[in-house]
Design an enzyme around this catalytic site. Structure first.
Site, PDB file in Angstrom:
ATOM      1  N   GLU A 132       0.828  -1.238   0.079  1.00  0.00           N
ATOM      2  CA  GLU A 132       0.116  -0.054  -0.127  1.00  0.00           C
ATOM      3  C   GLU A 132       0.919   1.181  -0.004  1.00  0.00           C
ATOM      4  O   GLU A 132       1.641   1.476   0.708  1.00  0.00           O
ATOM      5  CB  GLU A 132      -0.864  -0.038   1.265  1.00  0.00           C
ATOM      6  CG  GLU A 132      -1.831   0.984   1.256  1.00  0.00           C
ATOM      7  CD  GLU A 132      -2.885   1.039   2.358  1.00  0.00           C
ATOM      8  OE1 GLU A 132      -3.128  -0.015   3.015  1.00  0.00           O
ATOM      9  OE2 GLU A 132      -3.507   2.112   2.730  1.00  0.00           O
TER      10      GLU A 132
ATOM     11  N   LYS B  60      -7.244  -1.059  11.808  1.00  0.00           N
ATOM     12  CA  LYS B  60      -6.523  -1.379  10.501  1.00  0.00           C
ATOM     13  C   LYS B  60      -5.249  -0.409  10.148  1.00  0.00           C
ATOM     14  O   LYS B  60      -4.447  -0.913   9.836  1.00  0.00           O
ATOM     15  CB  LYS B  60      -7.619  -1.283   9.403  1.00  0.00           C
ATOM     16  CG  LYS B  60      -7.169  -1.909   8.092  1.00  0.00           C
ATOM     17  CD  LYS B  60      -6.332  -0.747   7.323  1.00  0.00           C
ATOM     18  CE  LYS B  60      -6.009  -1.396   5.983  1.00  0.00           C
ATOM     19  NZ  LYS B  60      -5.184  -0.471   5.132  1.00  0.00           N
TER      20      LYS B  60
ATOM     21  N   ASP C 270       4.895 -14.695  11.472  1.00  0.00           N
ATOM     22  CA  ASP C 270       3.438 -15.094  11.077  1.00  0.00           C
ATOM     23  C   ASP C 270       2.528 -13.944  11.424  1.00  0.00           C
ATOM     24  O   ASP C 270       2.084 -13.918  12.598  1.00  0.00           O
ATOM     25  CB  ASP C 270       3.226 -16.156  11.978  1.00  0.00           C
ATOM     26  CG  ASP C 270       1.858 -16.925  11.732  1.00  0.00           C
ATOM     27  OD1 ASP C 270       1.008 -16.068  11.432  1.00  0.00           O
ATOM     28  OD2 ASP C 270       1.562 -17.896  12.198  1.00  0.00           O
TER      29      ASP C 270
ATOM     30  N   HIS D 177      -2.623  10.751   0.754  1.00  0.00           N
ATOM     31  CA  HIS D 177      -2.875   9.439   0.187  1.00  0.00           C
ATOM     32  C   HIS D 177      -2.694   9.597  -1.197  1.00  0.00           C
ATOM     33  O   HIS D 177      -1.812   8.916  -2.062  1.00  0.00           O
ATOM     34  CB  HIS D 177      -3.951   8.942   0.834  1.00  0.00           C
ATOM     35  CG  HIS D 177      -4.143   7.475   0.479  1.00  0.00           C
ATOM     36  ND1 HIS D 177      -3.255   6.526   1.231  1.00  0.00           N
ATOM     37  CD2 HIS D 177      -4.802   6.779  -0.409  1.00  0.00           C
ATOM     38  CE1 HIS D 177      -3.721   5.208   0.654  1.00  0.00           C
ATOM     39  NE2 HIS D 177      -4.431   5.231  -0.222  1.00  0.00           N
TER      40      HIS D 177
HETATM   41  C1  MEV Z   1      -5.804   3.319   5.482  1.00  0.00           C
HETATM   42  O1  MEV Z   1      -5.201   2.029   5.069  1.00  0.00           O
HETATM   43  C2  MEV Z   1      -5.811   3.426   7.070  1.00  0.00           C
HETATM   44  C3  MEV Z   1      -6.772   4.441   7.471  1.00  0.00           C
HETATM   45  O2  MEV Z   1      -8.181   4.142   7.341  1.00  0.00           O
HETATM   46  C4  MEV Z   1      -6.727   4.423   9.344  1.00  0.00           C
HETATM   47  C5  MEV Z   1      -7.898   5.056  10.021  1.00  0.00           C
HETATM   48  O3  MEV Z   1      -8.547   5.438   9.475  1.00  0.00           O
HETATM   49  O4  MEV Z   1      -7.017   5.482  10.931  1.00  0.00           O
HETATM   50  C6  MEV Z   1      -6.349   5.789   7.052  1.00  0.00           C
END
Ligand code: MEV
Length: 410
Positions: free
Chosen positions: A100, A280, A296, A394
């Site tokens: 990513e 995430k 792992d 991003h």
């Molecule tokens: C994207 O890979 C991760 C985010 O969605 C994490 C978040 O919202 O805190 C930007």
């Protein structure tokens, strides 16, 4: 024969998913080149698509074939270096394997922000992994006194054959148990200090062996014998402080951004949908280091998410709060079962180089670094979300990806 079901699958998976059968007896015994030829022919791979399977990167076909079954090639991931990390006063470059765009830039940015408060401070518990042994006892009465009487002897038995591990300070440290009447399950919890190994195989082997001794004491049927990925006695922690001035931007003062990051954390603490995305973002930092070091990551993911539910509600993996000076304080604590010896960690040349770049940490040291990266990653995401929004940065970094896709007519 085309059936209603197969027709549905063709629609679901696309028209080209029409191999006659996925039964390939003896496939596992063939050499890699032959396996590749068969899958290419069955799935109509073009010469270019076939070529994409042929690169082994730092691996050789021989190593690849040892790591997994039915190998046909490797799947390459970009490996990058996150900069700016200062952990317990030590400067560190962090290798991250990830597909990513913007992840490594964000980790580096989070680490830079944390430098304003002296970098990350980390800590960890001993590397204790826990194995579960399940017995369905014939007689669910009276096992407490039997087990209490034989507990030390059972720990001794479990440690038989583990002399090298014990010499290094590891070995089986405790045995406890719990009876669940609803399923007539007597579950044993065997705590093993696995030192620098992740220890899954070690713990599973000890559990299988000990179950035979246990069932002699408590007659019954042996159920499952396997380690738990909720390694809540194998925790790593990291914390940091960011001076509010570091957050200043065109739209908000530094103090306002710090407050907005605290509010973003509270949002995750009160909303499970947000908590999942918050976490995430934390794993965006954690997984790439775990992968780069040959560990792992599924085990780490399972443990981390289960740990977030320890109070009965899924919670964010990090906490953020503004202190009395208006500066931002962050922390993270997660189960982190990592190894630096054994398996892929030792055999994968890139994993070996990644560990060298990290300064050859112990398994505990690596677990602490990984937590610091998760915290940095989360900080960077929350900072962007709480001020200009995530898409601007991003998408700038994603631009090269998009241009390439456009050129390929995608
Ligand atoms: C994207 O890979 C991760 C985010 O969605 C994490 C978040 O919202 O805190 C930007």
């Amino acid at each position: 024969m085309e059936t209603e079901t197969s027709r549905k699958f063709q629609v679901r998976f696309g028209e080209r998913q029409t191999i006659k059968s996925s039964r390939l007896p003896g496939y596992y015994e063939l050499p890699i080149t032959e396996r590749r030829r068969i899958v290419s022919s069955l799935c109509d791979l073009t010469p270019a698509e076939q070529k994409s399977l042929e690169h082994f990167g730092a691996l050789t076909p021989e190593l690849t074939d040892v790591f997994i079954e039915n190998a046909v090639g490797t799947m390459s991931l970009p490996l990058g270096i996150a900069t700016n990390f200062l952990i317990n006063g030590k400067e560190l470059l962090v290798p991250m394997a990830v597909e990513e765009s913007s992840v490594i830039a964000a980790a580096s940015h989070g680490a830079k922000l944390a430098r304003t408060g002296g970098g990350f401070r980390t800590g960890s518990t001993a590397p204790i992994s826990t194995g579960q042994i399940q017995i369905f006892p014939e007689n669910p009465e009276g096992f407490e006194s039997v087990l209490a009487k034989h507990k030390d002897e059972l720990i001794e038995k479990a440690n038989e054959g583990q002399e090298r591990l014990i010499r290094r300070g590891g070995g089986v440290k405790n045995l406890s148990w719990r009876y669940v009447p609803a399923i007539n399950s007597l579950t044993f919890y065997l705590d093993v200090d696995t030192r620098d190994a992740m220890g899954a195989n070690m713990v599973n082997t000890i559990c299988e062996k000990l179950s035979l001794d246990l069932v002699k004491l408590i007659p019954g049927d042996i159920g499952l014998r396997i380690l738990t990925n909720l390694t809540d006695k194998r925790l790593a922690r990291a914390s940091c402080l960011i001076k509010k001035e570091a957050f200043h931007n065109d739209r908000y003062s530094g103090a306002e951004v710090a407050k907005r990051i605290e509010a973003a954390y509270l949002f995750a603490a009160h909303d499970v949908y947000r908590a999942a995305t918050h976490n995430k973002g934390v794993m965006n930092g954690i997984d790439p280091v775990v992968i780069a070091t040959g560990n792992d990551w599924r085990a780490v993911e399972a443990g981390a998410h289960a740990y977030c539910c320890r109070n009965g509600v899924y919670q964010p993996m990090t906490t953020w709060r503004c202190n009395d000076d208006g500066d931002l304080e962050g922390s993270i604590e997660l189960p982190m079962a990592l190894g630096i010896v054994g398996g892929v960690t030792k055999l994968h040349p890139t994993a070996q180089s990644a560990l060298k770049i990290l300064g050859q940490p112990s398994a505990q040291g690596l677990a602490e670094i990984v937590c610091a990266v998760g915290l940095a990653q989360n900080l960077s995401a929350l900072r962007a979300l709480a001020s200009e929004g995530i898409q601007q940065g991003h998408m700038d970094l994603h631009q090269k990806n998009l241009e390439l896709s456009r050129r390929k007519g995608d």
